[in-house]
Motif scaffolding. Structure first.
Motif, PDB file in Angstrom:
ATOM      1  N   LEU A 293       0.836  -1.193   0.000  1.00 57.23           N
ATOM      2  CA  LEU A 293       0.000   0.000   0.000  1.00 57.23           C
ATOM      3  C   LEU A 293       0.875   1.249   0.000  1.00 57.23           C
ATOM      4  CD1 LEU A 293      -2.767  -0.954   2.597  1.00 57.23           C
ATOM      5  CD2 LEU A 293      -2.865  -1.151   0.111  1.00 57.23           C
ATOM      6  N   ASP A 294       0.509   2.204  -0.847  1.00 57.49           N
ATOM      7  CA  ASP A 294       1.199   3.487  -0.901  1.00 57.49           C
ATOM      8  C   ASP A 294       0.276   4.560  -0.338  1.00 57.49           C
ATOM      9  OD1 ASP A 294       3.503   2.468  -2.173  1.00 57.49           O
ATOM     10  OD2 ASP A 294       2.440   2.485  -4.095  1.00 57.49           O
ATOM     11  N   PHE A 295       0.740   5.257   0.699  1.00 56.89           N
ATOM     12  CA  PHE A 295      -0.072   6.277   1.358  1.00 56.89           C
ATOM     13  C   PHE A 295       0.311   7.658   0.827  1.00 56.89           C
ATOM     14  CE2 PHE A 295      -0.235   2.667   4.162  1.00 56.89           C
ATOM     15  CZ  PHE A 295      -1.549   2.664   4.606  1.00 56.89           C
ATOM     16  N   THR A 305      -4.985   5.832   0.837  1.00 57.43           N
ATOM     17  CA  THR A 305      -4.506   4.801  -0.075  1.00 57.43           C
ATOM     18  C   THR A 305      -5.707   4.055  -0.638  1.00 57.43           C
ATOM     19  OG1 THR A 305      -2.932   2.982  -0.323  1.00 57.43           O
ATOM     20  CG2 THR A 305      -4.298   2.972   1.661  1.00 57.43           C
TER      21      THR A 305
END
Length: 709
Positions: A293-295, A305
């Motif tokens: 996951l990229d926040f 995300t």
């Protein structure tokens, strides 16, 4: 010669069973100087002097050993130890209690702070032995702190001022919390947020045929603690604070705890192929990492995300902050389900093929009925003698579901044949020719003819759905031939001929749908007749207001929900604003049963904690998250959205319906409820009960609300 500290300790010990108080401008906390347990937590300015925890004054049935802050730990085979006898010191604003066990020291400290308006509570665990010590070696349930929240249903008068809904998030690891809400909604309310350490769930004790359905029991929080090496100390700490609503609760929790993360999702249950958008807020939200996951920053302390959900099943997501010994892990739980229409179709087919007794069944009181199914035995349950497992009552929901499904999927002759066989069963075995609805089928060995008004609206619902399938006349009791529409009218009128009906809070009274159907089919006279009866009932509910009568449980979500829904349906049927005005207070009290934990089992799912016993195979008390009647809150939210034009409530209603889909699998099997706690009275929990019993109301409600949302 004794030191000053020793003399103070001795002074406290010699006043065994006395109560001393920690006091600040925001807290008055009763301490048992014999055990070190908390007996009460009160806001000094509360006119009702409500204690937010269970103690001798408000919960006399509670065992002495399960009071607040006491606990237990398994230190080896046949070596369960309880900390109960401390050396203790109490001042006006602080206390400490030291408990010595075999190889383990527990030091409990509590401080009330005027400058912050909080109470801090810490439990320090020190390994005093020579070997390493794993406190939860036998599972989460082997290590627990008693936290008996004051969540009990005594009487309406008492609960609205003196009891609280406990919304517990103890499966969140480092980001665990509890929000308490006074049942009557008057603030301020009490909150608890973890500030050090982690939790891995909660259990329930004190449920039985003695306490029955009116207490939620005693809560035990389970610390998540790594192995303690010899001489090592680790702590679990939390702070308690006051707040007015959910927004303030999350705001203060973020301020008080650096490890707290507030997670929001646009859906907690997704259909395979949908994306789920998450937003994470907190003091250290900029440090959050999670596999895959990229926040992205979208505010000062907020990061978002998106994740794609492809495979059906529960998904546990871990959010990590920091590294090494400073690392904290927090957990959220999503669910992914297959295509909803396919899931419902499979359920309808499963019922018709596996849960219907043949017309030649030896016990003719059951022949043709839809019945309880045991997913472990893989067969219909024909031997149960309990009313909550018979072939009447709530089981009518299976017929209502199939009738609703056939309206959208008409080309299914085998399932329609099954339904019409079942409808013949209802009109001949569950209902008298004059419209009286029985609690047990005619000819049953028990032959119980007692009046249970809950059953009547469910039969009304079935008649209404059969009318929508073509309104074909059927014959019952040898000579009573009538259409489903005629039987609907007869059932409603016979219901209101019962003197107690006007004071009853029935589930699923089909006001809006039946009035709409009768008007659409040109039967204005019948619509007017029914609306008059429903209006009289609604006026009585509006008049009673918050003075709810007790029913099978003294005070519960499924008392408040019917009051809310009946008034909202009358508003939507008539457009008279007085009905909406009367509904607002009920809706607020109903909404208070629902929490906002980051877990699809819990989020917006109403508190219920007895259905596993009455309707499940394992007869296990304890929190059921979800149980299908939680969808009543979804219906109320859906109608409220229509009434006030607030789409947010429609989205929350959809979330509740989706949350209940965990009670069904892809093959069409159903499960009566999900028993959520780690254990209940020592028996393992956190599983779906294997009986397919009444859960199909959840799907019937989902289909019903499609017409309005």
């Amino acid at each position: 010669m004794l030191s000053e500290a020793s003399l103070l300790i001795a002074a406290c010990i010699c006043t065994a069973n006395a109560t001393q108080y920690l006091q600040s401008r925001s807290f008055r906390i009763g301490v048992d100087t014999d055990t070190g347990a908390l007996l009460s937590i009160v806001h000094p300015k509360d006119n009702a002097s409500m204690s937010w925890i269970s103690g001798p004054d408000n919960t006399p049935w509670q065992p002495l050993g399960s009071r607040w802050g006491l606990g237990c730990v398994d230190l080896g085979p046949l070596h369960r130890s309880f900390w109960q006898r401390p050396e203790i010191r109490v001042t006006d604003t602080t206390m400490s209690a030291a408990y010595t066990l075999d190889g383990l020291q527990i030091d409990v400290t509590r401080t009330v702070k005027n400058e912050d308006d909080v109470m801090e509570e810490c439990f320090a665990f020190t390994n005093t032995g020579n070997e390493s010590l794993t406190l939860d070696a036998e599972g989460a349930e082997s290590f627990a702190i008693y936290t008996p929240f004051n969540d009990h249903y005594t009487s309406t008068t008492d609960v609205l001022e003196n009891r609280a809904h406990a919304h517990v998030w103890a499966n969140g690891g480092a980001s665990s919390w509890v929000k308490l809400t006074r049942m009557g909604l008057r603030g301020p309310h009490l909150g608890l947020v973890l500030t050090e350490g982690g939790l891995q769930g909660y259990s329930i004790e004190g449920r039985s045929r003695v306490t029955l359905s009116n207490t939620r029991g005693v809560f035990l929080l389970h610390p998540n603690m790594p192995t303690l090496e010899s001489g090592e100390t680790r702590r679990v700490c939390w702070e308690m604070f006051w707040h007015e609503d959910w927004d303030e609760f999350f705001e203060v929790a973020m301020q008080r705890s650096s490890q707290f993360l507030h997670v929001e999702a646009d859906r907690w249950t997704s259909v395979a192929g949908e994306a789920v958008n998450l937003t994470v807020s907190g003091q250290r939200a900029d440090e959050v990492v999670s596999d895959g996951l990229d926040f992205v920053a979208d505010g000062t302390a907020s990061f978002s995300t998106s994740l794609q959900t492809d495979e059906p099943g529960e998904q546990e997501i871990t959010l990590t902050i920091g590294e090494g010994k400073n690392q904290t892990n927090s957990t959220i739980v999503l669910n992914v389900v297959p295509d909803i229409d396919k899931l419902i179709a499979n359920r309808a087919k499963f019922i018709a093929q596996n849960q219907q007794l043949g017309t030649d069944f030896s016990d003719q009181s059951k022949a043709g009925a839809y019945a309880v199914y045991d997913n472990q035995m893989e067969d219909i349950v024909t031997f149960e003698t309990s009313s909550d497992r018979n072939t009447g009552r709530e089981r009518v929901g299976m017929g209502v579901l199939i009738a609703r499904w056939l309206q959208e999927n008409p080309d299914n002759p085998q399932i329609e044949t099954s339904l019409r066989t079942y409808y013949d069963y209802v009109t001949n075995k569950l209902q008298e020719a004059d419209g009286y609805v029985r609690s047990w089928p005619i000819g049953a060995a028990r032959a119980d003819t007692s009046l249970r008004l809950y059953n009547w609206p469910w039969v009304m619902q079935l008649h209404l759905q059969m009318a929508k399938l073509g309104d074909l006349p059927t014959t019952s009791h040898g000579n009573s031939t009538a259409t489903p529409t005629q039987r609907l009218l007869t059932t409603v009128e016979r219901f209101y001929s019962e003197p107690s009906a006007i004071d009853y809070y029935p589930i699923n009274l089909p006001i809006l749908e039946s009035i709409t159907y009768l008007r659409q089919t040109g039967n204005e006279e019948a619509a007017t007749r029914l609306l008059h009866l429903f209006t009289t009932h609604g006026q009585r509910i509006a008049e009673i207001g918050a003075h709810y009568p007790s029913a099978e449980v003294n005070y519960e979500q499924s008392i408040i929900a019917p009051a809310t829904i009946i008034l909202l349906e009358l508003y939507l049927s008539t457009n008279e604003t007085s009905w909406l005005d009367a509904a607002h207070g009920h809706f607020a009290r109903l909404e208070a049963f629902s929490g906002r934990q980051p877990d699809f089992h819990l989020h917006d799912i109403a508190i219920r904690h007895w259905d596993g016993y009455w309707f499940g195979k394992d007869r296990l008390w304890g929190d059921t998250f979800p149980h299908y009647w939680s969808t009543l809150t979804g219906i109320a939210m859906g109608y409220y959205a229509l009434a006030i034009g607030e789409e947010g409530y429609a989205a929350r209603a959809e979330g509740i319906f989706r949350g209940n889909l965990v009670l069904f699998d892809q093959s069409g099997r159903g499960y009566s409820s999900f028993v959520y706690p780690v254990t209940v009275d020592g028996r393992p929990g956190h599983y779906a009960d294997p009986y397919a019993n009444d859960q199909d109301w959840a799907l019937a409600h989902l289909l019903a609300m499609r017409a309005w949302l």
